[in-house]
Design a protein around this motif. Structure first.
Motif, PDB file in Angstrom:
ATOM      1  N   GLU A 177       0.832  -1.204   0.000  1.00  0.00           N
ATOM      2  CA  GLU A 177       0.000   0.000   0.000  1.00  0.00           C
ATOM      3  C   GLU A 177       0.868   1.257   0.000  1.00  0.00           C
ATOM      4  O   GLU A 177       0.604   2.212  -0.740  1.00  0.00           O
ATOM      5  N   LEU A 178       1.920   1.264   0.816  1.00  0.00           N
ATOM      6  CA  LEU A 178       2.829   2.410   0.849  1.00  0.00           C
ATOM      7  C   LEU A 178       3.511   2.615  -0.503  1.00  0.00           C
ATOM      8  O   LEU A 178       3.705   3.755  -0.951  1.00  0.00           O
ATOM      9  N   SER A 179       3.871   1.512  -1.151  1.00  0.00           N
ATOM     10  CA  SER A 179       4.537   1.626  -2.456  1.00  0.00           C
ATOM     11  C   SER A 179       3.599   2.231  -3.496  1.00  0.00           C
ATOM     12  O   SER A 179       4.036   3.009  -4.358  1.00  0.00           O
ATOM     13  N   GLU A 180       2.316   1.892  -3.406  1.00  0.00           N
ATOM     14  CA  GLU A 180       1.341   2.471  -4.331  1.00  0.00           C
ATOM     15  C   GLU A 180       1.207   3.974  -4.097  1.00  0.00           C
ATOM     16  O   GLU A 180       1.153   4.763  -5.057  1.00  0.00           O
ATOM     17  N   LEU A 181       1.124   4.372  -2.838  1.00  0.00           N
ATOM     18  CA  LEU A 181       1.021   5.797  -2.518  1.00  0.00           C
ATOM     19  C   LEU A 181       2.266   6.549  -2.972  1.00  0.00           C
ATOM     20  O   LEU A 181       2.184   7.662  -3.511  1.00  0.00           O
ATOM     21  N   TYR A 182       3.423   5.922  -2.761  1.00  0.00           N
ATOM     22  CA  TYR A 182       4.690   6.536  -3.170  1.00  0.00           C
ATOM     23  C   TYR A 182       4.724   6.721  -4.686  1.00  0.00           C
ATOM     24  O   TYR A 182       5.136   7.778  -5.201  1.00  0.00           O
TER      25      TYR A 182
ATOM     26  N   ILE B 265       5.027  10.477   1.179  1.00  0.00           N
ATOM     27  CA  ILE B 265       5.279   9.408   2.141  1.00  0.00           C
ATOM     28  C   ILE B 265       6.752   9.445   2.545  1.00  0.00           C
ATOM     29  O   ILE B 265       7.622   9.524   1.667  1.00  0.00           O
ATOM     30  N   PRO B 266       7.082   9.398   3.841  1.00  0.00           N
ATOM     31  CA  PRO B 266       8.499   9.382   4.244  1.00  0.00           C
ATOM     32  C   PRO B 266       9.244   8.222   3.581  1.00  0.00           C
ATOM     33  O   PRO B 266       8.704   7.122   3.439  1.00  0.00           O
ATOM     34  N   GLN B 267      10.467   8.475   3.211  1.00  0.00           N
ATOM     35  CA  GLN B 267      11.288   7.501   2.493  1.00  0.00           C
ATOM     36  C   GLN B 267      11.447   6.215   3.307  1.00  0.00           C
ATOM     37  O   GLN B 267      11.509   6.236   4.535  1.00  0.00           O
ATOM     38  N   GLY B 268      11.518   5.078   2.596  1.00  0.00           N
ATOM     39  CA  GLY B 268      11.700   3.830   3.300  1.00  0.00           C
ATOM     40  C   GLY B 268      11.944   2.643   2.395  1.00  0.00           C
ATOM     41  O   GLY B 268      11.801   2.729   1.171  1.00  0.00           O
ATOM     42  N   PHE B 269      12.350   1.529   3.005  1.00  0.00           N
ATOM     43  CA  PHE B 269      12.533   0.275   2.276  1.00  0.00           C
ATOM     44  C   PHE B 269      11.946  -0.862   3.106  1.00  0.00           C
ATOM     45  O   PHE B 269      11.560  -0.672   4.277  1.00  0.00           O
ATOM     46  N   VAL B 270      11.894  -2.050   2.506  1.00  0.00           N
ATOM     47  CA  VAL B 270      11.265  -3.196   3.159  1.00  0.00           C
ATOM     48  C   VAL B 270      12.271  -4.342   3.248  1.00  0.00           C
ATOM     49  O   VAL B 270      12.894  -4.707   2.244  1.00  0.00           O
TER      50      VAL B 270
ATOM     51  N   SER C 192       7.355  21.311   4.773  1.00  0.00           N
ATOM     52  CA  SER C 192       7.154  20.129   3.940  1.00  0.00           C
ATOM     53  C   SER C 192       6.221  19.143   4.648  1.00  0.00           C
ATOM     54  O   SER C 192       6.455  18.763   5.799  1.00  0.00           O
ATOM     55  N   ILE C 193       5.167  18.712   3.957  1.00  0.00           N
ATOM     56  CA  ILE C 193       4.151  17.835   4.543  1.00  0.00           C
ATOM     57  C   ILE C 193       4.488  16.370   4.288  1.00  0.00           C
ATOM     58  O   ILE C 193       4.899  15.998   3.188  1.00  0.00           O
ATOM     59  N   SER C 194       4.303  15.535   5.307  1.00  0.00           N
ATOM     60  CA  SER C 194       4.450  14.086   5.165  1.00  0.00           C
ATOM     61  C   SER C 194       3.190  13.403   5.680  1.00  0.00           C
ATOM     62  O   SER C 194       2.654  13.788   6.719  1.00  0.00           O
ATOM     63  N   VAL C 195       2.742  12.391   4.948  1.00  0.00           N
ATOM     64  CA  VAL C 195       1.617  11.566   5.399  1.00  0.00           C
ATOM     65  C   VAL C 195       2.192  10.396   6.188  1.00  0.00           C
ATOM     66  O   VAL C 195       3.014   9.628   5.666  1.00  0.00           O
ATOM     67  N   ILE C 196       1.774  10.273   7.450  1.00  0.00           N
ATOM     68  CA  ILE C 196       2.345   9.255   8.342  1.00  0.00           C
ATOM     69  C   ILE C 196       1.506   7.981   8.345  1.00  0.00           C
ATOM     70  O   ILE C 196       2.026   6.878   8.277  1.00  0.00           O
ATOM     71  N   SER C 197       0.195   8.121   8.449  1.00  0.00           N
ATOM     72  CA  SER C 197      -0.674   6.940   8.432  1.00  0.00           C
ATOM     73  C   SER C 197      -2.049   7.315   7.902  1.00  0.00           C
ATOM     74  O   SER C 197      -2.466   8.472   7.986  1.00  0.00           O
TER      75      SER C 197
END
Length: 605
Positions: free
Chosen positions: A23-28, A34-39, A307-312
């Motif tokens: 879901e996060l990857s789709e939003l990205y 979305i704050p940067q990240g990996f899995v 700068s705005i970030s969506v957290i959840s």
């Protein structure tokens, strides 16, 4: 693959990364902030288990496990978690994780370009704080780990997250639902934002509601403050209403102690949190999110340097309705009692409607309201004086018949004195001009005869002899109501055990007077009033000590004063076990809500 960045995840990767990460990857991919990240994928978890050779042992422990036998279940879980925590992460996997962790401060779209430059950037930057969140294919989520920073902490937290998939609840639920004991899940490693501002957006049918405060979301999430409220018309995107909340403090992450702390906002508490540009950006993001999910939503956001970030993001049909209720829309039950500090008996019904547990009334408030001189009036016509008091007090007693009613005998001062605070006042004046005190006792006696049992409070008491003289006067008039004293002076705090032994049933801290006398500060003096601090350690220590002594003697403790609506003071008072807080009518519901949340935190531990 062991690691995938958000921008590398494809639809066929969902089994590797889990639902949340997908879901996060789709939003990205859609360009949401979305704050940067990996899995760290399920494949990485499998390789860790196989490399360490603990897979077979875990499956053996899980096989034929009697989940209804708490002792055996607990022993098996402890063994499995210990195996995972002790097992080494393969060096190649460890290096891969740490390499990508070091890249979190670099845009992943540039990884394939200018490798040397990226290495230099990475080497010169401090390790970021990250959050570790599980991403599963079912609804059985292991633990989340926040504020993780540095190599050792990251690797330890990854193993703790893996181990948490074998906690008692998850093992029980998997066994009960016949799910595989060979349980794999992925871990989202996402950069944590240290926001200047944060909040929630509720996307509803006709409007968008934003709640916001400075600092971390925790102050809003736990209902510890009243945030700013912004209501936006969903049809034309115009702001319908802005309410500036009483944001007493912020929650921020303290790098020195590595945990969240509070800091007073001071005059900034009255400032509007969000500017017009930020409101517009949040509205734009929330509308696009609603179009993406095709559902109404609750969105957590953070803002850092504009700068705005969506957290959840939580679809509203999955949210407990209570989470959408404002702090003043419900009245929780509390262990700590809330009593109203009533300024005028005419407001008794209003105080009762606010669900106060009792009422405190000062007789001098009636005297000032009626603009009478009690000494002259009693000398000339005692009946008239007692009739005035009785008429006003019956408004209180009729409303609060079945609740605690505290009547404080008049604390008359002489404003012509150089320092009325230390002058001819309180119980010392009442005993000297005892015709007033006798008249007030007679009023209380009449209330007793009418079936209203009240509690008598003596003001500004500093020694036990004063209390004994007042008790003698009561006996003389045939009154045996419960009695207590105001703790206005350091002397009464220091000798509280003497007062308890003398038979008082309760005490009431007079926070304003006590603060002035402990600190030697006249708060009405503009030159030194800035030194007036009702949360000074000297005052807090006195309060805590007195509460402890009173508990030994089963004497009820209360506190009254302008500080009673302060969030930090409420936390302190509830934490030390005070029995009651006395507040103004307009603060009852808010303070009760804050007390409820503090009590829940204490109970949960």
């Amino acid at each position: 693959m062991n690691i995938l960045w958000f921008n590398e995840i494809k639809e066929e990767s969902i089994e590797l990364v889990g639902k949340k990460a997908f879901e996060l990857s789709e939003l990205y991919a859609k360009g949401f902030p979305i704050p940067q990240g990996f899995v760290i994928t399920t494949e990485a978890f499998r390789e860790f288990l196989d490399f360490s050779g603990i897979t077979t042992t875990i499956l053996d422990l899980m096989k034929n496990l009697d989940i209804e036998n708490n002792e055996k279940l607990a022993n098996a879980i402890e063994r499995i978690q210990d195996l995972i925590l002790r097992a080494p992460i393969p060096e190649y996997l460890r290096n891969e994780i740490l390499r990508e962790y070091g890249n979190l401060n670099v845009d992943p779209d540039t990884f394939n370009h200018a490798v040397k430059a990226i290495s230099m950037i990475r080497a010169g930057r401090e390790s970021p704080y990250v959050a570790l969140r599980p991403s599963v294919m079912d609804e059985l989520n292991p633990e989340t780990f926040l504020d993780v920073k540095g190599v050792t902490s990251l690797l330890d937290s990854i193993k703790k997250c893996w181990a948490s998939s074998y906690n008692k609840n998850l093992v029980y639920q998997r066994a009960k639902n016949n799910l595989s004991a060979d349980y794999l899940f992925s871990i989202i490693v996402q950069k944590q934002i240290r926001p200047d501002k944060s909040g929630f957006i509720s996307v509803k049918n006709n409007e968008i509601i934003i709640r916001s405060n400075f600092g971390l979301i925790d102050s809003i999430d736990s209902n510890l403050i009243i945030p700013d409220y912004y209501v936006i018309n969903k049809n034309n995107f115009l702001v319908k209403n802005i309410e500036i909340g009483s944001k007493e403090f912020i929650v921020y992450f303290d790098d020195n102690i590595k945990e969240n702390s509070r800091r007073s906002l001071g005059v900034k508490s009255k400032e509007q949190v969000l500017n017009e540009t930020e409101i517009n950006k949040l509205v734009d993001v929330s509308i696009k999110l609603e179009e993406f999910y095709k559902k109404l939503l609750n969105v957590e956001f953070a803002i850092r340097t504009g700068s705005i970030s969506v957290i959840s993001i939580i679809p509203i049909d999955e949210v407990d309705v209570k989470e959408e209720v404002k702090i003043d829309d419900f009245i929780p039950e509390t262990i700590t009692k809330i009593r109203v500090d009533l300024d005028d008996p005419i407001n008794s019904d209003k105080a009762l409607a606010a669900d106060a547990d009792g009422v405190f009334i000062r007789l001098e408030s009636i005297i000032k309201k009626r603009e009478i001189n009690p000494l002259n009036l009693v000398r000339e016509n005692e009946y008239y004086y007692t009739s005035i008091l009785l008429e006003e007090l019956e408004l209180v007693t009729k409303s609060f018949r079945d609740k605690d009613i505290f009547i404080r005998t008049s604390d008359l001062t002489d404003e012509t004195e150089k320092n009325p605070l230390l002058g001819f006042r309180g119980i010392r004046r009442a005993l000297d001009e005892n015709i007033i005190l006798k008249a007030e006792f007679n009023v209380i006696k009449k209330l007793n005869e009418s079936g209203y049992k009240t509690k008598i409070v003596f003001p500004f008491v500093s020694n036990v002899d004063e209390l004994r003289q007042a008790k003698d006067l009561m006996r003389e008039l045939g009154i045996n109501n419960d009695i207590g004293i105001m703790l206005d002076t350091p002397a009464s705090c220091e000798t509280i055990d003497y007062f308890c032994k003398e038979g008082i049933k309760f005490i009431i801290f007079g926070a304003d007077n006590l603060t002035q006398l402990i600190l030697g500060v006249d708060k009405s003096n503009d030159k030194i009033s800035k030194s007036f601090n009702e949360k000074h350690p000297a005052l807090l220590r006195n309060i805590q000590k007195v509460v402890g002594v009173c508990k030994q003697f089963n004497v009820e403790t209360n506190l009254i004063g302008s500080i009673t609506s302060d969030v930090e003071m409420i936390d302190f008072l509830v934490g030390i076990g005070i029995d009651s807080i006395m507040v103004n009518i307009e603060d009852i519901i808010r303070v009760k809500s804050l007390i409820s949340r503090t009590e829940k935190r204490i109970i949960i531990g």
